[in-house]
Design an enzyme around this catalytic site. Structure first.
Site, PDB file in Angstrom:
ATOM      1  N   TYR A 175       0.858  -1.195   0.000  1.00 28.18           N
ATOM      2  CA  TYR A 175       0.000   0.000   0.000  1.00 28.18           C
ATOM      3  C   TYR A 175       0.883   1.230   0.000  1.00 28.18           C
ATOM      4  CZ  TYR A 175       0.903   1.062   4.932  1.00 28.18           C
ATOM      5  OH  TYR A 175       1.497   1.401   6.117  1.00 28.18           O
ATOM      6  N   CYS A 176       0.247   2.366  -0.366  1.00 29.72           N
ATOM      7  CA  CYS A 176       0.987   3.627  -0.311  1.00 29.72           C
ATOM      8  C   CYS A 176       0.043   4.740   0.142  1.00 29.72           C
ATOM      9  CB  CYS A 176       1.700   3.924  -1.615  1.00 29.72           C
ATOM     10  SG  CYS A 176       0.658   3.845  -3.091  1.00 29.72           S
ATOM     11  N   ARG A 177       0.036   5.868  -0.568  1.00 28.48           N
ATOM     12  CA  ARG A 177      -0.667   7.042  -0.027  1.00 28.48           C
ATOM     13  C   ARG A 177      -2.180   6.961  -0.111  1.00 28.48           C
ATOM     14  NH1 ARG A 177       3.774  10.440  -3.177  1.00 28.48           N
ATOM     15  NH2 ARG A 177       5.402  10.402  -1.578  1.00 28.48           N
TER      16      ARG A 177
END
Lengths: 217, 217
Positions: A175-177
DNA sequence: ATACTCCTCCAATCATCTATGGAGTAGTGT
DNA sequence: ACACTACTCCATAGATGATTGGAGGAGTAT
């Protein structure tokens, strides 16, 4: 009371918020700030802006009171003025996504070929049963500012060199932002080409925080 | 994928929504449209705009797909493109109200001296026990487009002449478009000077709809 | 057809916004 | 005091937006 001038004045006050949201670059800055506070310099570099341009945009956001500042030595850290600002930003994106077809085109062009995704609920279930490794591929300072509990931090630009740290037999959920962040897409593609079973969280830290889920620091 | 140009293009798409919200006049138009569909001419007059100016603003809103149109003979009716647009508009106002002190000042200047208010929950309880008359003081066409079930319609500019239609011994709860609508304030002041026990709903039809409460037509 | 209504499109003007380089300011380190 | 870092403020040019009047298009009525 009830006169046109006063009504115009009131709606012009509301419009200060709209004007602050009326630039792609400022939305990029809000996107970054939703991950945690940052200095002007860091924001300018991350958003691909000149220092003075970034500073001007930040002043615009500040005059609408969407962001607040804190000084530490010579540095000035900007942050969102509240969780509701992140929610507003997310809503602007959601409305754009639901009503403007071009958003889907631009999203596909930016994020690249679609990768397999996992919903938040599915992720929570998988983690509870210990069947998945959660991988945070954002820059280290964003991980430090808050991440999904139990997540491992390997920024995307280090991932190629640190593949050994990942379990070979377990699924990896990157996952990221947020829903429009490219990092997790790139990470899943990289991991998949190296034989890992990898998927990405549908959205990211922005939506995680807005759902009031626990955040580790 | 992941290149700066594509990222800029994506955020510029999001910014189309922000730009649509970046004018007090357009927010006034959205405020009116949240009450129901209207023709360009009606919108221009209600917002105090020239016809061409109103048309231009509506085109801006339409290009961001925040509004949709329908033709009936020579008239063109504009409406919000969805309930989420009303929710976005309400959120912009809420953020402005919570973060910009000047909003409170402008609101007080527009709405005039504060009048006694009733929350939605309180109103629902009062109506259930039959202890209050609910009065809609918006223009007749807005009442027709949807109102609180059981509400009586007397537009503010007819109220002075139609006081006889109101019960003298029961409390009257007046409402109008929303939290920043002046009509209910004026109505309560007028009713109070004529000996009625009158209060106003804290907000109005905009928030009523957004709360998924029943709407009569 | 012709006249009429309602609205959009076009062109021109004026105002505001964006981006940038250079100057200035606040705080740190020596 | 001096140099240095990090940022803001200022001036400016170019781009974009707002407002207006006038022309044009779409649909209706006769």
């Amino acid at each position: 009371m009830g006169d046109t001038a006063a009504k115009t004045a009131l709606f012009d006050q509301f419009a200060r918020v709209g004007k602050a949201l009326a630039s792609g670059k400022r939305l990029e800055l809000l996107d970054l700030l939703a991950q945690g506070e940052r200095t002007v310099d860091a924001l300018a570099r991350a958003a691909g802006l000149g220092l003075t341009t970034a500073s001007a945009h930040l002043q615009t956001l500040k005059q609408a009171n969407l962001v607040a500042t804190r000084r530490d030595g010579t540095k000035i850290y900007y942050r969102l003025a509240g969780a509701d600002i992140a929610a507003l930003y997310a809503m602007v994106r959601a409305v754009a996504s639901d009503h403007i077809p071009d958003v889907g085109i631009a999203r596909a062009a930016y994020l690249g070929p679609d990768t397999d995704e996992v919903t938040r609920d599915e992720l929570l279930a998988r983690v509870r049963e210990g069947g998945a490794t959660v991988l945070d591929v954002r820059p280290a300072e964003e991980y430090a500012a808050g991440h999904i509990p139990g997540a491992l931090s390997i920024p995307l630009d280090e991932l190629q060199d640190r593949l050994a740290e990942l379990p070979a037999d377990q699924e990896i959920v990157a996952y990221c932002r947020g829903a429009y962040c490219v990092l997790a897409h790139d990470a899943v593609r990289l991991l998949t080409t190296h034989g890992h079973h990898a998927r990405r969280l549908t959205d990211g830290m922005l939506e995680w925080r807005l759902s009031d889920l626990p955040v580790a620091t």
